[in-house]
Design an enzyme around this catalytic site. Sequence first.
Site, PDB file in Angstrom:
ATOM      1  N   SER A   1       0.826  -1.202   0.000  1.00  0.00           N
ATOM      2  CA  SER A   1       0.000   0.000   0.000  1.00  0.00           C
ATOM      3  C   SER A   1       0.867   1.263   0.000  1.00  0.00           C
ATOM      4  CB  SER A   1      -0.966  -0.034   1.184  1.00  0.00           C
ATOM      5  OG  SER A   1      -2.109   0.744   0.915  1.00  0.00           O
TER       6      SER A   1
ATOM      7  N   LYS B   1     -22.215  16.241  10.771  1.00  0.00           N
ATOM      8  CA  LYS B   1     -21.135  16.605  11.682  1.00  0.00           C
ATOM      9  C   LYS B   1     -20.608  15.391  12.456  1.00  0.00           C
ATOM     10  CE  LYS B   1     -18.297  19.357  13.729  1.00  0.00           C
ATOM     11  NZ  LYS B   1     -17.110  19.828  12.974  1.00  0.00           N
TER      12      LYS B   1
END
Length: 320
Positions: free
Chosen positions: A139, A191
């Site tokens: 990765s 949020k």
Amino acid sequence: MKARRWIALGIGAFVLLFTLITTISVAFNTYSAPVLGGADQTIVSDGDPSGQIALLEVTGPIIDTGEPGLFDTGGYDHAAFLTDLDTAMTDRDVQGIILSVDTPGGGILESAEIHRAIVEMKEQTDKPVYVAMGGMAASGGYYIAAPTDRIFATPQTLTGSIGVIMSSYNVSELLDNIGIEEQVYKSGPYKDILSPTREPLEEEDEIIQAIVDEYYDEFVDVIAQGRDMAEDRVRELGDGRIYTGRQALEEGLVDELGSLEDAITAMREELGSNYQVVSNDEFLNFGNLFGLTLQQLFGNDSPIKIDFNQPKPYYMYNHE
């Protein structure tokens, strides 16, 4: 009375020993980590002293944990690595650079910073940059390898894992079973996105997936440019799977099967001289002051933990 006296003496001795160790550790940590070109560099492989090959290590998760602290256990130091990379780029004695990479990957930002530094180095200098993969270069580890001039992997190396991962926990059902309810007051509907205490909304799935897709597109572009590979081909290979060194060679993800020693030999051949190979001495801290790491003292848990309340995207294999 005798038992109490011995307990008091034991506590006093422990406090004294801890104070002594802390004082010594702080004294060591007041100094900056050594950089290439200084007196603290180590000759890894002796050779022609008229030039150097800088050996820089990326070992462990590529995560910026800040300045080494009192209980630092060693491992990857992002700031020090970037400093060494910059020093190697500008040092006239350094003729080439080898990155020894053994990492499952790491942060999006950190990986991008290393990649950008390597690209800038190639644009500003003609110094060759090689990567020698260790047991794992997955990765983010492959992300930073992609723009280099030559990638070596052992047959046993695990690499690839091209992709992005972002996850969170959902414990809402557990909280319901034990009678706990979180009260949230927020300024907008998203949020508390990825909150572990409620089911995600369909729109939130789309928001998070868009973020992951954007970072994945960037990853694909990095490999396509670095390896001169068609984008469709990168996406075909970049489905998140890992590859052995042999498989990676067959797919064009690495250039050659070989060890770090093979990478050193190849760079010396390219440079046309048996230059000495140098690296930094390990920075001494509390964790290794007496030859022991804190992992050895308190267990083998990874020093990097994914924050339960702050899920983030990673270029990382097996990130938890």
